[in-house]
Write an enzyme that holds these catalytic residues in place. Structure first.
Site, PDB file in Angstrom:
ATOM      1  N   ARG A   1       0.818  -1.212   0.000  1.00 16.94           N
ATOM      2  CA  ARG A   1       0.000   0.000   0.000  1.00 16.94           C
ATOM      3  C   ARG A   1       0.856   1.268   0.000  1.00 16.94           C
ATOM      4  O   ARG A   1       0.317   2.377   0.019  1.00 16.94           O
ATOM      5  CB  ARG A   1      -0.931   0.007   1.217  1.00 16.94           C
ATOM      6  CG  ARG A   1      -2.041  -1.028   1.118  1.00 16.94           C
ATOM      7  CD  ARG A   1      -2.923  -1.047   2.324  1.00 16.94           C
ATOM      8  NE  ARG A   1      -4.033  -1.979   2.142  1.00 16.94           N
ATOM      9  CZ  ARG A   1      -4.817  -2.436   3.108  1.00 16.94           C
ATOM     10  NH1 ARG A   1      -4.610  -2.028   4.362  1.00 16.94           N
ATOM     11  NH2 ARG A   1      -5.792  -3.272   2.861  1.00 16.94           N
TER      12      ARG A   1
ATOM     13  N   GLU B   1      -1.278  -8.785  -5.277  1.00 14.64           N
ATOM     14  CA  GLU B   1      -2.635  -9.207  -5.584  1.00 14.64           C
ATOM     15  C   GLU B   1      -2.702 -10.686  -5.912  1.00 14.64           C
ATOM     16  O   GLU B   1      -3.634 -11.389  -5.500  1.00 14.64           O
ATOM     17  CB  GLU B   1      -3.195  -8.382  -6.758  1.00 14.64           C
ATOM     18  CG  GLU B   1      -3.515  -6.934  -6.410  1.00 14.64           C
ATOM     19  CD  GLU B   1      -4.571  -6.812  -5.327  1.00 14.64           C
ATOM     20  OE1 GLU B   1      -5.443  -7.703  -5.227  1.00 14.64           O
ATOM     21  OE2 GLU B   1      -4.535  -5.833  -4.568  1.00 14.64           O
TER      22      GLU B   1
ATOM     23  N   GLN C   1      -6.790 -16.293  -2.666  1.00 14.04           N
ATOM     24  CA  GLN C   1      -6.914 -17.552  -1.920  1.00 14.04           C
ATOM     25  C   GLN C   1      -5.930 -17.642  -0.744  1.00 14.04           C
ATOM     26  O   GLN C   1      -5.656 -18.736  -0.239  1.00 14.04           O
ATOM     27  CB  GLN C   1      -6.688 -18.760  -2.853  1.00 14.04           C
ATOM     28  CG  GLN C   1      -7.516 -18.753  -4.110  1.00 14.04           C
ATOM     29  CD  GLN C   1      -9.001 -18.901  -3.842  1.00 14.04           C
ATOM     30  OE1 GLN C   1      -9.399 -19.462  -2.834  1.00 14.04           O
ATOM     31  NE2 GLN C   1      -9.831 -18.398  -4.740  1.00 14.04           N
ATOM     32  N   THR C   2      -5.366 -16.517  -0.325  1.00 11.38           N
ATOM     33  CA  THR C   2      -4.381 -16.526   0.762  1.00 11.38           C
ATOM     34  C   THR C   2      -4.663 -15.378   1.728  1.00 11.38           C
ATOM     35  O   THR C   2      -4.874 -14.236   1.298  1.00 11.38           O
ATOM     36  CB  THR C   2      -2.947 -16.375   0.206  1.00 11.38           C
ATOM     37  OG1 THR C   2      -2.688 -17.408  -0.739  1.00 11.38           O
ATOM     38  CG2 THR C   2      -1.917 -16.439   1.322  1.00 11.38           C
TER      39      THR C   2
ATOM     40  N   GLY D   1       0.279 -22.770  -2.143  1.00 16.45           N
ATOM     41  CA  GLY D   1      -0.774 -23.497  -2.841  1.00 16.45           C
ATOM     42  C   GLY D   1      -1.204 -22.800  -4.123  1.00 16.45           C
ATOM     43  O   GLY D   1      -0.680 -21.752  -4.499  1.00 16.45           O
ATOM     44  N   TYR D   2      -2.180 -23.406  -4.812  1.00 15.61           N
ATOM     45  CA  TYR D   2      -2.661 -22.868  -6.088  1.00 15.61           C
ATOM     46  C   TYR D   2      -1.466 -22.477  -6.966  1.00 15.61           C
ATOM     47  O   TYR D   2      -1.280 -21.319  -7.357  1.00 15.61           O
ATOM     48  CB  TYR D   2      -3.574 -21.662  -5.872  1.00 15.61           C
ATOM     49  CG  TYR D   2      -4.820 -21.989  -5.086  1.00 15.61           C
ATOM     50  CD1 TYR D   2      -5.964 -22.468  -5.718  1.00 15.61           C
ATOM     51  CD2 TYR D   2      -4.853 -21.841  -3.704  1.00 15.61           C
ATOM     52  CE1 TYR D   2      -7.108 -22.785  -4.997  1.00 15.61           C
ATOM     53  CE2 TYR D   2      -5.993 -22.163  -2.970  1.00 15.61           C
ATOM     54  CZ  TYR D   2      -7.115 -22.633  -3.629  1.00 15.61           C
ATOM     55  OH  TYR D   2      -8.229 -22.947  -2.911  1.00 15.61           O
TER      56      TYR D   2
ATOM     57  N   TYR E   1     -10.823  -8.752 -11.824  1.00 13.98           N
ATOM     58  CA  TYR E   1     -10.535  -8.167 -10.519  1.00 13.98           C
ATOM     59  C   TYR E   1      -9.086  -7.702 -10.432  1.00 13.98           C
ATOM     60  O   TYR E   1      -8.804  -6.564 -10.029  1.00 13.98           O
ATOM     61  CB  TYR E   1     -10.808  -9.160  -9.383  1.00 13.98           C
ATOM     62  CG  TYR E   1     -10.084  -8.753  -8.120  1.00 13.98           C
ATOM     63  CD1 TYR E   1     -10.557  -7.702  -7.345  1.00 13.98           C
ATOM     64  CD2 TYR E   1      -8.864  -9.343  -7.775  1.00 13.98           C
ATOM     65  CE1 TYR E   1      -9.861  -7.273  -6.232  1.00 13.98           C
ATOM     66  CE2 TYR E   1      -8.170  -8.925  -6.658  1.00 13.98           C
ATOM     67  CZ  TYR E   1      -8.670  -7.889  -5.889  1.00 13.98           C
ATOM     68  OH  TYR E   1      -7.969  -7.446  -4.801  1.00 13.98           O
TER      69      TYR E   1
ATOM     70  N   ASP F   1     -14.137  -8.342  -5.384  1.00 11.91           N
ATOM     71  CA  ASP F   1     -13.642  -9.620  -4.883  1.00 11.91           C
ATOM     72  C   ASP F   1     -14.639 -10.155  -3.856  1.00 11.91           C
ATOM     73  O   ASP F   1     -15.740  -9.621  -3.710  1.00 11.91           O
ATOM     74  CB  ASP F   1     -12.242  -9.471  -4.287  1.00 11.91           C
ATOM     75  CG  ASP F   1     -12.231  -8.670  -2.992  1.00 11.91           C
ATOM     76  OD1 ASP F   1     -13.249  -8.020  -2.670  1.00 11.91           O
ATOM     77  OD2 ASP F   1     -11.193  -8.687  -2.294  1.00 11.91           O
TER      78      ASP F   1
ATOM     79  N   CYS G   1     -21.890  -5.483  13.843  1.00  9.55           N
ATOM     80  CA  CYS G   1     -22.777  -4.505  13.209  1.00  9.55           C
ATOM     81  C   CYS G   1     -23.044  -3.290  14.098  1.00  9.55           C
ATOM     82  O   CYS G   1     -23.387  -2.216  13.596  1.00  9.55           O
ATOM     83  CB  CYS G   1     -24.098  -5.175  12.827  1.00  9.55           C
ATOM     84  SG  CYS G   1     -23.918  -6.481  11.581  1.00  9.55           S
TER      85      CYS G   1
ATOM     86  N   CYS H   1     -20.586  -0.618  13.137  1.00 12.92           N
ATOM     87  CA  CYS H   1     -20.448  -0.407  11.690  1.00 12.92           C
ATOM     88  C   CYS H   1     -20.922   0.984  11.292  1.00 12.92           C
ATOM     89  O   CYS H   1     -22.042   1.392  11.632  1.00 12.92           O
ATOM     90  CB  CYS H   1     -21.251  -1.464  10.936  1.00 12.92           C
ATOM     91  SG  CYS H   1     -21.226  -1.244   9.143  1.00 12.92           S
TER      92      CYS H   1
ATOM     93  N   CYS I   1     -27.810  -0.094   6.166  1.00  9.95           N
ATOM     94  CA  CYS I   1     -27.599  -1.470   5.708  1.00  9.95           C
ATOM     95  C   CYS I   1     -28.923  -2.213   5.652  1.00  9.95           C
ATOM     96  O   CYS I   1     -29.557  -2.456   6.694  1.00  9.95           O
ATOM     97  CB  CYS I   1     -26.621  -2.188   6.631  1.00  9.95           C
ATOM     98  SG  CYS I   1     -26.334  -3.917   6.190  1.00  9.95           S
TER      99      CYS I   1
END
Length: 375
Positions: free
Chosen positions: A22, A34, A39-40, A78-79, A115, A133, A194, A197, A203
């Site tokens: 960032r 990214e 998946q991580t 993985g992946y 994405y 995402d 909530c 939030c 919401c």
């Protein structure tokens, strides 16, 4: 006035995590982050990101690297198709002179979907592309009260349109970071807080009592069971490994000799023994099935037995679409035994140099234990 965006950004400025990707506008570093975070979880991906970009700081360094080395730096995430795609895309970018700077070109990179392209172009170039995402699906589904399945064609179109309508085009990078972080930390999959939030007053899901049921998915992932029998061939200081090929899990990763059976019944046990003999050929292994045994015995029916020792049974390894049930065996053979075609004969102490799956890495740790090596 975009009140939704203003509230998200204000929350983000107060609650965001301090993450290295960032603090850069370098599209290469953003791309790596990214892809790693697909998946991580961030907690797991952080260290991998730091090691990866330290070794491969730019497109050209990654492109020049050997694939085996790239896979070693990816080991454990993985992946693994992500790493192969990264390497292939880096080569294409290096040939073109560097990282592309248009959405169309970024989207065309191998392994880059809508994405990831939106994230790179937004974070690196401040282009007005909304990211969608899993976190964004959850936030929008709850806030808007939409129960259209997010994995349906209609749902994907609907949420993409909503994301683009709500995007703050003048602060696209900041907004995209904010909504994803909000989904990760505040509007969590289970037990979201909530009461704290900033969007609670608007919401729809909260007003209708649907927070726990949104977002909706129409398809459940079908999980299949597979049964792997790995064999550590102990030949003094040496052993055998080979590289997986074909379009299956763990492509281009190394492993010990593997026999896959259809289950764990007695019939499959017999199949395992038969395949084990086929693996080494009739010149090394007699066709007499009794030459292989699972009980401790040096001599069987008056002939020397190639002893197959079970090291560990039914190790369960869960993947997204499969559950691997693995047995680990040890087979002792003479040190001069040649490697079958396509296999490598390597020193046991050099096993750490090869990229392997987490399951095989577990097996490596098992056989490298001091008490095992001293047997």
């Amino acid at each position: 006035m975009n009140v939704f965006a203003d509230k998200l950004i204000a929350w983000y400025e107060e609650n965001k995590r301090d993450l290295p990707w960032r603090h850069t506008k370098d599209p290469y570093l953003i791309w790596i982050s990214e892809v790693i975070l697909q998946q991580t979880r961030v907690a797991q991906g952080y260290d991998y990101y730091m090691r990866f970009v330290n070794r491969f700081p730019d497109v050209f360094t990654l492109a020049e690297a050997d694939e085996d080395e790239v896979m070693r730096y990816w080991q454990g995430l993985g992946y693994y198709s992500r790493a192969r795609n990264l390497h292939a895309a880096a080569k294409s970018m290096a040939e073109a002179g560097g990282f592309p700077d248009t959405y169309v070109e970024v989207r065309a990179l191998k392994g880059v979907g809508e994405y990831t392209a939106a994230a790179i172009c937004s974070f690196a170039y401040d282009m007005p592309y909304a990211v969608v995402d899993g976190n964004v699906y959850r936030v929008l589904s709850r806030w808007l009260g939409v129960d259209t399945p997010i994995d349906s064609v209609q749902g994907k179109k609907l949420f993409a349109e909503a994301a683009n309508e709500l995007l703050d085009v003048h602060r696209s990078a900041l907004y995209n970071q904010a909504i994803m972080e909000f989904g990760a930390l505040q509007c969590t999959p289970t037990v979201p807080d909530c009461t704290m939030c900033p969007l609670s007053d608007s919401c729809v899901a909260l007003q209708l009592g649907k927070v726990d049921v949104l977002p909706v998915k129409q398809h459940k992932t079908k999980v299949t069971n597979r049964y792997f029998n790995y064999i550590y061939v102990r030949m003094g200081a040496y052993t055998f490994i080979n590289k997986r090929t074909g379009d299956d899990i763990w492509k281009n990763l190394y492993e010990f000799p593997l026999i896959e059976t259809t289950g764990q019944s007695e019939q499959d046990d017999a199949m395992f023994l038969e395949k084990l003999q086929e693996l080494w050929g009739t010149d090394r292994v007699t066709s007499d099935k009794t030459m292989f045994c699972k009980e401790e015995s040096a001599i069987l029916q008056g002939r020397k037995c190639h002893f197959v020792k079970l090291l560990k049974s039914d190790v369960k390894h869960v993947l997204s679409h499969r559950v691997i049930h693995a047995n680990f065996y040890e087979l002792e053979m003479p040190e001069e035994t040649p490697a079958p075609n396509g296999w490598l004969k390597v020193l046991v102490k050099d096993l750490h140099k090869f990229a392997v799956s987490n399951l095989v890495s577990h097996f490596f740790s098992l056989i490298l234990e001091p008490n095992h090596q001293n047997k």
